[in-house]
Structures are given as structure tokens and as C-alpha cells.
Design a protein around this motif. Structure first.
Motif, short mmCIF file in Angstrom:
data_model
loop_
_atom_site.label_atom_id
_atom_site.label_comp_id
_atom_site.label_asym_id
_atom_site.label_seq_id
_atom_site.Cartn_x
_atom_site.Cartn_y
_atom_site.Cartn_z
N SER A 1 0.81 -1.22 0.00
CA SER A 1 0.00 0.00 0.00
C SER A 1 0.85 1.27 0.00
O SER A 1 0.48 2.27 -0.61
CB SER A 1 -0.93 0.01 1.22
N LEU B 1 -6.22 1.85 1.53
CA LEU B 1 -4.76 1.93 1.68
C LEU B 1 -4.37 2.06 3.15
O LEU B 1 -3.32 1.55 3.57
CB LEU B 1 -4.22 3.11 0.88
N LEU C 1 -7.09 0.58 -8.30
CA LEU C 1 -7.29 -0.38 -7.22
C LEU C 1 -8.42 -1.35 -7.58
O LEU C 1 -9.43 -0.95 -8.18
CB LEU C 1 -7.64 0.34 -5.92
N ARG D 1 -1.24 -4.45 2.04
CA ARG D 1 -1.06 -4.81 0.62
C ARG D 1 -2.42 -4.80 -0.06
O ARG D 1 -3.42 -5.24 0.52
CB ARG D 1 -0.40 -6.19 0.50
N VAL D 2 -2.45 -4.30 -1.28
CA VAL D 2 -3.71 -4.23 -2.03
C VAL D 2 -3.49 -4.79 -3.44
O VAL D 2 -2.36 -4.83 -3.94
CB VAL D 2 -4.22 -2.78 -2.14
#
Length: 349
Positions: free
Chosen positions: A176, A307, A186, A312-313
Motif C-alpha cells: 500500500s 490503503l 485499485l 497490501r492491495v
């Protein structure tokens, strides 16, 4: 002597059409690196295409009435200019294309209405022309087929890296704290997975407008969530990744929120009333000239909250359309029409 040998390979118009290859190579490189292509890139192709269209159109219309040459040129020019070119504009209006993508397709429609022919030792290129003979349509269908392979490439890369998810064919996982160094969108919102997550260009615009950076925001989220923390704002730019981040105070990247403000906001977060405009999202969109790639205040807030919440995305890097278009163009010049060849192989044409 040299000119005679060259014109034995192809006609002068067909040789000039090869100039599309270096132009598209340059455009694909910049589209991949920056997701931006200057409008002037397409001007030479528009001009060249118009000239060649006039020259070949005059030659075709000078043929006897009812001749195949006149009929074939007319049909191919009508399909290219009347169907392929408007598709570029239509996809742009519907949001499926960027402006550069639309201009690139329209340039191809003007420059390549008919099939070029190149006589090489032992071969005549393209190897597999379509029966319709509209070269710009061949490039477009090749582009679509090349683009369809991209999710498979993403999936294999994620699988080899151990990233198994239902999103593995659509995107990639990124920390992120560094998503502002990526292009794309995203694939997550606060409500779950979504193909309509925050555009990262819009995120960079917001951060530049506030005069801060993503790491500072993530380090003090409650302070940044307070819209009264927005001080003097700056021009947001267009969201492109820059080599240098926003710098103040002698060149060091600093937050727009002081340490004292951050500590006080974090301490009072649990008892604070909900803000009217969390993160100053509505103020940002009201202040800028434009719409930040269709981002809404709620969409911006949801992206920032994701975020903040997650280390982590998943994001969709997207595939700049000019990249598969360049590959489709090369395949068209050398091999021909992939879709027509596939349909022919299974007996459908």
C-alpha cells in the motif's frame, strides 16, 4: 537503380505505410512507461494517410466503371473510414479508450484502408490476408486477440510468484505504501473487490494538491482525514508519475500535517465527531480543473481508506491499448489476419 530495386519490393504508397511501425513503436514505449502519448505523435500519420488515400483513390476511380479495382477500393475505404475510425471515437466516448488510443485507431483507419503487399525472396507479405481486405480492421482484430492474452500472462506471473487469488488474472498485489509509484486502478474498495476502484492517477493528483505524499498520509491517517488539516494547496498536475515527489522545507518531502497535529488527532480519533468532508476529498475535486479521471469524493475516500486499512492491495495495472495495437500492427504486416486465419482453419470461412 536503388529506387527501381525498392519499388520491386512494394509500391511507393505501401513502402510509406511502413512509417507507421516506428511511430507506433515510439508511442507504445511511452504509453507503457507514462500512460501518455502526445497528440502530435499522430499528426504525421494523419497527413500521410490523407495523401495516400487521395492518390490511391484517384487511381481507383480512374479505372473503368464497374471494375473490381474501383469496387474493392471503394468498399475498403468505406469500411475503414466509416466503421473502424468511428469505433475509435465511440470507444473513447464510452470510456473504453483513452484519447491517445482513439487517435491511434483513427490514424490507422486513414493510413491503412487497403492491404499493402511486399514481395520478398520466397514470400509475399502479409502471408494471410483477409478476404475483405481492410487492413485497419485486420490490425484491430489482431490487437483484440493480443490483448486477450494479457490476463493469461498476469495469471501465470502471479501463480509463479505465489499470489493465488480470484484477482490473479486481473491484477497484481502491491504494498500500500508504494502504490503511488504504479499506474492502474485499485481492485478493492472498503466494501470488497471492485473493478471500479480508485484510479492511481487521481490519487497522485490529490496528494500533490495537498502538498504531501502517500507515506506521510499513511503514517498519520487521522490527522489527514480531518479536512481542516488541508492548508495551502498546489496544482495537482495530470497524475503522471514524476521522478521527484512534492518537496518543501529545503527539499525534504514533508507532511502537510505537523507532528503535534498528528498526535492530537490520533489521540482524539475515538471521540471525534464524523467529518463533513473526510480527507478533504470533496474540496479537492471542487478545486481542480477537471474531474480527476471520473473520481468521485466517495470513490477517493474509499480508496484512501483501503490503503490505510491494508498493508497490501490488489491493483489492475491495465494494458495500455497502444502496446497490443503495435504488436497487432507488426503481426498484420508480416503474417496478416489472425482471426481470419483461425476461422479459416476451423472451416468457418
Amino acid at each position: 537503380m536503388f529506387l527501381d530495386s525498392v519499388t520491386q519490393v512494394a509500391s511507393v504508397p505501401d513502402l510509406l505505410r511502413l512509417l507507421a511501425v516506428p511511430v507506433f513503436a515510439w508511442a507504445a514505449y511511452h504509453d507503457l512507461r507514462t500512460r501518455r502519448v502526445a497528440n502530435v505523435t499522430w499528426l504525421p500519420l494523419f497527413v500521410l494517410g490523407a495523401v495516400l488515400l487521395a492518390v490511391e483513390g484517384w487511381a481507383a476511380l480512374s479505372a473503368p466503371a464497374g471494375s473490381f479495382e474501383r469496387y474493392a477500393f471503394t468498399v475498403r475505404a468505406v469500411v475503414s473510414l466509416g466503421i473502424v475510425a468511428p469505433l475509435g471515437f465511440l470507444f473513447w466516448r464510452l470510456g473504453g479508450f483513452g484519447g491517445a488510443d482513439a487517435k491511434a485507431l483513427i490514424a490507422l483507419a486513414v493510413l491503412l484502408p487497403t492491404y499493402p503487399t511486399y514481395y520478398l525472396p520466397g514470400a509475399v507479405l502479409p502471408l494471410e490476408p483477409s478476404s475483405l481486405g481492410v487492413f485497419s480492421l485486420t490490425v484491430l482484430t489482431n490487437t483484440v486477440l493480443v490483448g486477450l492474452a494479457y490476463p493469461l500472462v498476469l495469471g501465470v506471473r502471479n501463480l509463479l510468484a505465489g499470489h493465488r487469488s480470484v484477482l490473479m488474472f486481473l491484477g497484481k498485489p502491491v504494498d500500500s505504501a508504494v502504490v503511488d509509484a504504479e499506474y492502474g486502478r485499485l481492485l478493492e474498495t472498503t466494501e470488497g473487490r471492485s473493478r471500479a476502484g480508485l484510479d492511481l492517477d487521481a490519487l497522485r493528483m490529490y496528494l500533490r494538491w495537498r502538498g504531501t505524499d502517500l507515506r506521510a498520509l499513511l503514517d498519520a491517517p487521522e490527522a489527514h482525514r480531518d479536512p481542516t488539516s488541508v492548508g495551502v494547496t498546489s496544482a495537482p498536475g495530470d497524475g503522471a508519475i514524476e521522478d521527484e515527489r512534492v518537496a518543501t522545507d529545503g527539499g525534504a518531502v514533508v507532511s502537510d500535517v505537523s507532528d503535534a497535529q498528528a498526535a492530537r488527532a490520533e489521540t482524539d480519533a475515538s471521540s471525534a465527531e464524523p467529518f463533513d468532508d473526510p480527507w478533504g476529498a470533496a474540496a479537492f475535486l471542487a478545486d481542480i480543473d477537471g474531474d480527476a479521471y471520473g473520481t468521485t469524493p466517495d470513490g477517493l475516500r474509499a480508496g484512501i481508506e483501503v490503503l490505510v486499512e491494508r498493508d497490501r492491495v490488489w491493483l489492475s495495472p491495465g494494458l495500455p491499448f497502444i502496446v497490443p495495437m503495435f504488436v497487432g500492427l507488426l503481426v498484420a504486416f508480416v503474417y496478416g489476419d489472425l482471426l481470419f486465419a483461425a476461422l479459416q482453419a476451423v472451416g468457418l470461412v
